[in-house]
Design an enzyme around this catalytic site. Structure first.
Site, short mmCIF file in Angstrom:
data_model
loop_
_atom_site.label_atom_id
_atom_site.label_comp_id
_atom_site.label_asym_id
_atom_site.label_seq_id
_atom_site.Cartn_x
_atom_site.Cartn_y
_atom_site.Cartn_z
CD GLN A 146 -20.38 -44.07 25.22
OE1 GLN A 146 -19.83 -43.79 26.27
NE2 GLN A 146 -21.62 -43.66 24.94
CG HIS A 157 -21.09 -42.37 30.26
ND1 HIS A 157 -22.10 -41.89 31.07
CD2 HIS A 157 -21.60 -42.36 29.00
CE1 HIS A 157 -23.16 -41.61 30.34
NE2 HIS A 157 -22.88 -41.89 29.07
CD GLU A 175 -21.74 -29.30 32.95
OE1 GLU A 175 -22.96 -29.04 33.05
OE2 GLU A 175 -21.01 -29.58 33.92
CE1 TYR A 214 -16.25 -26.76 38.09
CE2 TYR A 214 -15.09 -28.41 39.35
CZ TYR A 214 -15.18 -27.13 38.86
OH TYR A 214 -14.19 -26.21 39.14
CE1 TYR A 233 -28.99 -38.74 25.37
CE2 TYR A 233 -28.49 -40.28 27.13
CZ TYR A 233 -28.09 -39.32 26.24
OH TYR A 233 -26.76 -38.94 26.20
#
Length: 386
Positions: free
Chosen positions: A95, A160, A253, A263, A274
């Protein structure tokens, strides 16, 4: 005494007919105005996994990042430029790559361009970095690019990174940082992973940051307990920053990150692994000392870039929040009432394209990037208001 009705019978019948006709028209429901249809104009279709876009002022075109490391300029008359020079080398694995592009709030004076990207460390692992440089007058190069922030430590093997950038009204830069797929780092205040940081435009730590002088906490941190934030935008009606992030399997979210707040990830989550098994560290969806999301999805759309709609062009979209969906390949429109989501609409699902970035242009249209090897720049509007 009986009074006789002198009105002729034919006239009475006519009056009765008119009364009945009027009552029928009054009882009929008003015809609904035709619902506006969504229009999509394809502006460019030769982008290599584009990630982010930014509008240059005065119709100067659109800057677009490609994940493999190119920054390009799209202009209607000239189409797509060659890659701009002066862009930093990136870690283009998984990513990772060239992520966000953003214009300085003072671009008219300094022509400063901010870029976030994944940067490789000495051990082969990577982290998110942010820097700025000056866009030259020709729009062909970024001059004097300087990195002023590096995620520490570097832990990612390709997952990430976060990397979203947004500015508030007080001249602060917010940066989202993924937890590099190392879950518990999001709860460690001595690490940058799983955090949103707040800096000055020059990359310094504001004196009023919530964790300043609270060693070993890193003073850049604004909020923590985030997984992989992929959307960041300033609410134009409240002046408060909003953020969205990927959950694992379920639990995507939206948060309204406040100073020093936790959070929850991975202790509190609405998702699971997963594999279908619970997150090992999770203790439930509501954990004391952590904040609940402003909105969440039990089934993950794979949310990405987001933008508030505050333009006059399409009144039907006023007070909306647009969010891209990568997994479900849609554009999500959330209708807002204050800070509450009161309705959700799904758009463009028939196109079957992963939507990576979402922006509202100066012209009031919504602009999208699709995350494909032949990625597209799309312009979206409503037909009834053209």
């Amino acid at each position: 005494m009986i009074l006789e009705n002198k009105t002729p019978t034919s006239q009475l019948c006519l009056q009765l007919f008119k009364s009945l006709l009027l009552s029928v028209f009054i009882s009929l429901p008003a015809l609904a105005a035709p619902a506006p249809t969504v229009t999509v104009t394809e502006l460019q279709n030769e982008l290599g996994n584009p990630w982010s876009l930014a509008f240059l002022p005065d119709d100067g075109g659109i800057l677009i990042t490609e994940r493999s490391g190119q920054l390009r300029l799209w202009q209607p008359e000239k189409n797509l430029s060659e890659p701009l020079k002066g862009v930093p080398a990136v870690y283009a694995k998984g990513q990772g790559g060239l992520l966000e592009v953003a214009l300085s709030p003072t671009f008219a004076q300094d022509r400063r361009i901010y870029l976030s990207f994944s940067e490789e460390g000495k051990d082969g692992k990577a982290g998110t970095a942010v820097g700025y440089g000056r866009l030259n007058p020709q729009g062909t190069a970024i001059e004097n690019f300087t990195v002023f922030f590096r995620q520490q430590p570097k832990l990612s093997t390709g997952n990430h990174f976060g990397g979203k950038l947004a500015f508030d009204e007080q001249g602060h830069l917010f940066i989202t940082l993924g937890e590099n797929n190392q879950r518990l780092t999001a709860q460690d205040l001595g690490l940058h992973q799983g955090k949103i940081v707040r800096l000055t435009l020059d990359g310094k730590v504001p004196k009023d940051n919530p964790l300043t002088n609270q060693s070993p906490a890193r003073p850049e941190i604004w909020s923590y307990g985030h997984r992989n934030p992929q959307g960041l935008a300033l609410n134009p009606w409240t002046g408060v920053m909003w953020e969205n992030e990927h959950g694992p399997k379920g639990g995507d979210e939206i948060n309204i990150p406040m100073a020093g707040k936790n959070y929850g990830w991975p202790l509190a989550t609405h998702g699971m692994n997963y594999s279908g098994l619970p997150i090992p560290e999770a203790k439930g969806t509501h954990i004391e000392g952590t904040e609940q999301p402003a909105y969440y999805w039990e089934k993950s759309p794979g949310i990405s870039g987001m933008a508030f709609y505050n333009a006059a062009r399409f009144p039907a979209w006023q007070h909306s929040l647009f969010i891209g969906a990568l997994a479900q390949k849609e554009l999500i429109r959330l209708q807002l009432d204050g800070d509450k989501v009161i309705a959700e609409e799904r758009l463009l699902g028939d196109r079957g394209e992963r939507i990576r970035d979402v922006r509202v242009g100066p012209d009031g249209y919504v602009y999208l990037l699709t995350d494909e090897s032949d990625g597209k720049l799309l312009k979206v509007g409503l037909s009834a208001n053209n």
